[in-house]
Design a protein around this motif. Structure first.
Motif, PDB file in Angstrom:
ATOM      1  N   SER A 286       0.831  -1.213   0.000  1.00 57.44           N
ATOM      2  CA  SER A 286       0.000   0.000   0.000  1.00 57.44           C
ATOM      3  C   SER A 286       0.864   1.261   0.000  1.00 57.44           C
ATOM      4  O   SER A 286       0.562   2.236  -0.700  1.00 57.44           O
ATOM      5  CB  SER A 286      -0.933   0.003   1.213  1.00 57.44           C
ATOM      6  N   GLU A 287       1.960   1.241   0.767  1.00 58.81           N
ATOM      7  CA  GLU A 287       2.864   2.396   0.804  1.00 58.81           C
ATOM      8  C   GLU A 287       3.506   2.626  -0.564  1.00 58.81           C
ATOM      9  O   GLU A 287       3.588   3.769  -1.039  1.00 58.81           O
ATOM     10  CB  GLU A 287       3.964   2.181   1.847  1.00 58.81           C
ATOM     11  N   ILE A 288       3.945   1.545  -1.183  1.00 57.36           N
ATOM     12  CA  ILE A 288       4.627   1.654  -2.471  1.00 57.36           C
ATOM     13  C   ILE A 288       3.681   2.199  -3.536  1.00 57.36           C
ATOM     14  O   ILE A 288       4.060   3.033  -4.364  1.00 57.36           O
ATOM     15  CB  ILE A 288       5.193   0.281  -2.891  1.00 57.36           C
ATOM     16  N   GLN A 289       2.425   1.752  -3.517  1.00 57.37           N
ATOM     17  CA  GLN A 289       1.457   2.199  -4.513  1.00 57.37           C
ATOM     18  C   GLN A 289       1.133   3.681  -4.364  1.00 57.37           C
ATOM     19  O   GLN A 289       0.757   4.349  -5.342  1.00 57.37           O
ATOM     20  CB  GLN A 289       0.165   1.374  -4.393  1.00 57.37           C
ATOM     21  N   GLN A 290       1.283   4.214  -3.153  1.00 57.33           N
ATOM     22  CA  GLN A 290       0.883   5.592  -2.896  1.00 57.33           C
ATOM     23  C   GLN A 290       1.994   6.617  -3.120  1.00 57.33           C
ATOM     24  O   GLN A 290       1.717   7.809  -3.268  1.00 57.33           O
ATOM     25  CB  GLN A 290       0.367   5.727  -1.449  1.00 57.33           C
ATOM     26  N   ILE A 291       3.239   6.202  -3.154  1.00 59.02           N
ATOM     27  CA  ILE A 291       4.322   7.171  -3.257  1.00 59.02           C
ATOM     28  C   ILE A 291       4.433   7.706  -4.687  1.00 59.02           C
ATOM     29  O   ILE A 291       4.001   7.067  -5.650  1.00 59.02           O
ATOM     30  CB  ILE A 291       5.678   6.573  -2.806  1.00 59.02           C
ATOM     31  N   SER A 292       4.999   8.887  -4.815  1.00 58.83           N
ATOM     32  CA  SER A 292       5.110   9.567  -6.101  1.00 58.83           C
ATOM     33  C   SER A 292       6.210   8.955  -6.958  1.00 58.83           C
ATOM     34  O   SER A 292       7.077   8.213  -6.477  1.00 58.83           O
ATOM     35  CB  SER A 292       5.415  11.051  -5.872  1.00 58.83           C
TER      36      SER A 292
END
Length: 226
Positions: free
Chosen positions: A98-104
């Motif tokens: 989830s963190e990876i999908q959200q980062i720019s």
């Protein structure tokens, strides 16, 4: 005895195929943006991904080879227990899906750069320490040297991508934290083996992260994220 014969047979085939594996890696040839003006952003990203893929594959092979040559079977897969934490654990790198999908896109590229630069010194150390092992195969020594060289090439490719994709100047700031890399040269042989085994395992994991981050960036650029 049977497994030793199989391992030696496989090892001979790997030695024979190793030059062909290296040929498949297209050179980045980018020291800065001016040195590769004819390479489009799309092709440069493809080359960087290819480098990351091959680095991960060779790191996986190297880790397996080191494990089978030097690590006692009962101690395998124990390198990430207390006292053997990965040197990049303290870096602000996203880990959950989830963190990876959200980062720019910007943070994806800078995360790859952080990982690459954090491993430059440890890979040089591995080259040095492997030379002190008795009966360390040339194949392992050559692969470790190759990984070190290609990691520097990958760093340059990522730097040019940051310039091309993010319109940022060349990033010269080093992400390497000297406190992350501390080596005790007075360890006994088994402790030294486990420390190096940890480095191989951790680099393999981080190489996989580099590849995954770059492929996520690619799918975002092409709007083809399944």
């Amino acid at each position: 005895f049977f497994f030793k014969i199989v391992f030696r047979t496989v090892g001979r085939w790997v030695v024979l195929l190793w030059p062909l594996l290296l040929i498949k890696c297209v050179p980045l040839d980018c020291q800065d943006e001016q040195s590769c003006p004819s390479i489009s952003q799309e092709k440069l990203l493809d080359r960087v991904i290819q480098h990351a893929e091959l680095i991960y594959r060779v790191s996986e092979d190297s880790c397996t080879l080191f494990e089978e040559m030097f690590v006692p079977f009962p101690l395998r897969l124990q390198s990430n227990q207390a006292g053997y934490a990965c040197i990049t654990k303290a870096l602000p790198i996203p880990s959950s899906r989830s963190e990876i999908q959200q980062i720019s896109d910007q943070y994806l590229l800078h995360s790859v750069l952080m990982l690459v630069r954090s491993w430059i010194e440890p890979l040089v150390y591995l080259q040095t320490t492997l030379e002190r092992y008795d009966n360390a195969p040339d194949l392992l020594l050559n692969k470790t040297k190759w990984l070190s060289e290609k990691l520097l090439s990958l760093e340059q490719g990522v730097l040019v991508l940051i310039t091309k994709m993010l319109n940022e100047g060349m990033v010269s700031t080093s992400y390497s934290d000297p406190s992350l890399v501390q080596y005790d040269m007075q360890l006994d042989m088994l402790e030294s083996i486990m420390r190096d085994y940890t480095l191989f395992n951790c680099f393999k994991k981080d190489a996989h992260k580099m590849e995954a981050f770059l492929k996520l960036l690619k799918c975002r650029q092409t709007n083809n994220c399944a």
